[in-house]
Motif scaffolding. Structure first.
Motif, short mmCIF file in Angstrom:
data_model
loop_
_atom_site.label_atom_id
_atom_site.label_comp_id
_atom_site.label_asym_id
_atom_site.label_seq_id
_atom_site.Cartn_x
_atom_site.Cartn_y
_atom_site.Cartn_z
N PHE A 1 0.84 9.10 6.34
CA PHE A 1 -0.62 9.00 6.30
C PHE A 1 -1.06 7.55 6.51
CE2 PHE A 1 -4.01 7.55 3.44
CZ PHE A 1 -5.11 8.19 4.00
N GLN A 2 -0.41 6.63 5.80
CA GLN A 2 -0.77 5.22 5.90
C GLN A 2 -0.47 4.66 7.28
OE1 GLN A 2 -2.56 3.42 4.15
NE2 GLN A 2 -2.07 1.27 4.60
N MET A 3 0.60 5.10 7.89
CA MET A 3 0.91 4.64 9.24
C MET A 3 -0.18 5.05 10.22
SD MET A 3 3.58 2.77 9.11
CE MET A 3 3.61 2.49 10.88
N ILE A 4 -0.63 6.30 10.14
CA ILE A 4 -1.70 6.76 11.04
C ILE A 4 -2.98 5.99 10.76
CG2 ILE A 4 -3.12 8.73 11.71
CD1 ILE A 4 -0.25 8.93 12.70
N GLU B 1 0.82 -1.22 0.00
CA GLU B 1 0.00 0.00 0.00
C GLU B 1 0.84 1.26 0.00
OE1 GLU B 1 -3.92 1.62 -0.24
OE2 GLU B 1 -3.02 -0.36 -0.58
N PHE B 2 2.02 1.21 0.58
CA PHE B 2 2.89 2.38 0.58
C PHE B 2 3.30 2.75 -0.85
CE2 PHE B 2 3.31 0.44 4.75
CZ PHE B 2 3.17 1.53 5.60
N VAL B 3 3.47 1.75 -1.68
CA VAL B 3 3.80 1.99 -3.09
C VAL B 3 2.56 2.44 -3.85
CG1 VAL B 3 4.78 0.98 -5.19
CG2 VAL B 3 5.62 0.25 -2.94
N ARG B 4 1.43 1.80 -3.59
CA ARG B 4 0.19 2.17 -4.28
C ARG B 4 -0.15 3.64 -4.05
NH1 ARG B 4 -1.95 -2.63 -1.69
NH2 ARG B 4 -1.83 -4.42 -3.11
N LEU B 5 0.02 4.11 -2.83
CA LEU B 5 -0.33 5.50 -2.53
C LEU B 5 0.49 6.47 -3.37
CD1 LEU B 5 -0.75 5.26 1.34
CD2 LEU B 5 -2.53 5.93 -0.28
N ALA B 6 1.76 6.19 -3.55
CA ALA B 6 2.60 7.06 -4.37
C ALA B 6 2.14 7.02 -5.83
CB ALA B 6 4.07 6.64 -4.26
N LEU B 7 1.87 5.84 -6.34
CA LEU B 7 1.42 5.71 -7.73
C LEU B 7 0.08 6.41 -7.94
CD1 LEU B 7 2.42 1.97 -8.19
CD2 LEU B 7 3.47 3.89 -9.40
N GLU B 8 -0.81 6.26 -6.97
CA GLU B 8 -2.14 6.87 -7.08
C GLU B 8 -2.06 8.39 -6.98
OE1 GLU B 8 -5.12 5.66 -7.72
OE2 GLU B 8 -4.74 3.49 -7.67
N GLU B 9 -1.28 8.90 -6.05
CA GLU B 9 -1.14 10.35 -5.90
C GLU B 9 -0.61 10.97 -7.18
OE1 GLU B 9 -0.57 14.30 -4.91
OE2 GLU B 9 -1.92 12.82 -4.04
N ALA B 10 0.33 10.29 -7.84
CA ALA B 10 0.93 10.82 -9.05
C ALA B 10 0.09 10.58 -10.30
CB ALA B 10 2.32 10.20 -9.25
N GLY B 11 -0.99 9.81 -10.16
CA GLY B 11 -1.79 9.46 -11.33
C GLY B 11 -1.02 8.61 -12.32
N ALA B 12 -0.10 7.79 -11.80
CA ALA B 12 0.76 6.98 -12.66
C ALA B 12 0.00 5.80 -13.25
CB ALA B 12 1.96 6.48 -11.87
N ASP B 13 0.43 5.38 -14.39
CA ASP B 13 -0.13 4.20 -15.05
C ASP B 13 0.54 2.97 -14.44
OD1 ASP B 13 -1.46 2.53 -16.76
OD2 ASP B 13 -0.26 3.03 -18.53
N ASN C 1 -6.44 13.11 -5.67
CA ASN C 1 -6.13 11.76 -6.14
C ASN C 1 -6.20 10.73 -5.02
OD1 ASN C 1 -5.79 12.77 -8.67
ND2 ASN C 1 -3.60 12.37 -8.82
N ILE C 2 -5.79 11.12 -3.83
CA ILE C 2 -5.86 10.19 -2.69
C ILE C 2 -7.32 9.98 -2.28
CG2 ILE C 2 -5.24 9.83 -0.28
CD1 ILE C 2 -2.92 9.42 -2.25
N ALA C 3 -8.09 11.05 -2.22
CA ALA C 3 -9.51 10.92 -1.86
C ALA C 3 -10.23 10.04 -2.88
CB ALA C 3 -10.16 12.30 -1.79
N GLY C 4 -9.91 10.23 -4.16
CA GLY C 4 -10.52 9.40 -5.19
C GLY C 4 -10.13 7.94 -5.06
N TYR C 5 -8.88 7.71 -4.73
CA TYR C 5 -8.40 6.34 -4.54
C TYR C 5 -9.09 5.68 -3.36
CZ TYR C 5 -5.19 2.61 -3.12
OH TYR C 5 -4.64 1.42 -2.72
N ILE C 6 -9.18 6.40 -2.24
CA ILE C 6 -9.81 5.83 -1.04
C ILE C 6 -11.27 5.45 -1.32
CG2 ILE C 6 -10.60 6.41 1.30
CD1 ILE C 6 -8.00 8.05 1.59
N ALA C 7 -11.93 6.24 -2.13
CA ALA C 7 -13.35 5.98 -2.44
C ALA C 7 -13.54 4.90 -3.50
CB ALA C 7 -14.02 7.28 -2.90
N SER C 8 -12.45 4.46 -4.11
CA SER C 8 -12.54 3.51 -5.22
C SER C 8 -12.36 2.07 -4.73
CB SER C 8 -11.46 3.83 -6.26
OG SER C 8 -10.20 3.33 -5.83
#
Length: 241
Positions: free
Chosen positions: A176-179, A16-28, A212-219
């Protein structure tokens, strides 16, 4: 080409630590084990390869074209500059990496609260030891780690609200993920202690509201915490002490 992330299906875990970075950046990117046509077999094929020259020891690992990069902190050190989530200054990139490696230590201690003796044993096989380890973790280790990150955040010489430099980095996302994870696993302990770390909580809330993070969390891409991951909620291990 899309980045390929390899981690266990059904878990947030270290991946998840990697996913958050990819999601925040909108990476493919492709979460390989969640692909019906590939699944966990594709991950094991790489790990057990007799010909791949740089086989990873364990997930998560990232594949970028022919390059395979293991370990969360190492992956984020690689991705950070490419995703715009690392300081521009080379020296500060190493500061960020040091902070991420400290988070790696923290994650390992979280894991050991429910598996203090042997990772091959079930939690049910080590409950008394897990209860003792969790009590020490809540009493000593949560304040040690969170207190450290609170100080680093407050003392950032850039004067920003981020942990390193003057812009958001992957380390902010990981905090963020740790909290999030600690609040899930130890809700009583965190409810009692959260007020001690106002800068960290403010950072958490800012990250959570990023589009992007809010969208990811809701997805559906954001998997729920569960009792197979790193952060597990066993009520008998939680305490307000």
């Amino acid at each position: 080409m899309a980045y390929e992330l390899y981690y266990w299906d059904g878990l947030q875990g270290r991946g998840e630590f990697v996913r958050l970075a990819l999601e925040e950046a909108g990476a493919d990117y492709v979460d390989i084990t969640r692909e019906p046509s590939r699944g966990t077999d594709a991950m094991f094929t790489l790990m057990k390869s007799d010909s791949e020259p740089h086989i990873p020891f364990a997930p998560p690992f990232l594949k970028d074209s022919d390059l395979i990069i293991p370990h969360v902190a190492n992956i984020l050190f690689y991705l950070g500059p490419r995703l715009g989530l690392a300081p521009e200054d080379e020296g500060l990139r190493h500061v960020a990496n040091g902070l991420q490696l400290t988070i790696t230590d923290f994650v390992a201690e979280v894991h050991d609260t429910h598996h203090p003796i042997d990772t091959s044993l079930y939690y049910e096989d080590q409950k008394p030891e897990a209860k003792a380890r969790s009590a020490a973790f809540i009493r000593d280790r949560i304040p040690k780690f969170l207190g450290y990150f609170e100080r680093v955040l407050r003392q950032n010489p850039a004067g920003s609200h981020n942990i390193v430099g003057n812009a958001l980095t992957y380390v902010d996302l990981s905090l963020f993920q740790m909290i999030e994870g600690l609040t899930y696993a130890f809700p009583k302990a965190m409810a009692r202690r959260k007020a001690e770390y106002p800068a960290l909580l403010a950072l958490h809330d800012r990250v959570e509201k990023r589009p992007n993070i809010a969208g990811y969390i809701a997805s559906p891409r954001r998997l729920a915490f569960n009792e197979d991951g790193i952060f597990r909620h066993y009520p008998e291990l939680d305490s307000e002490e």
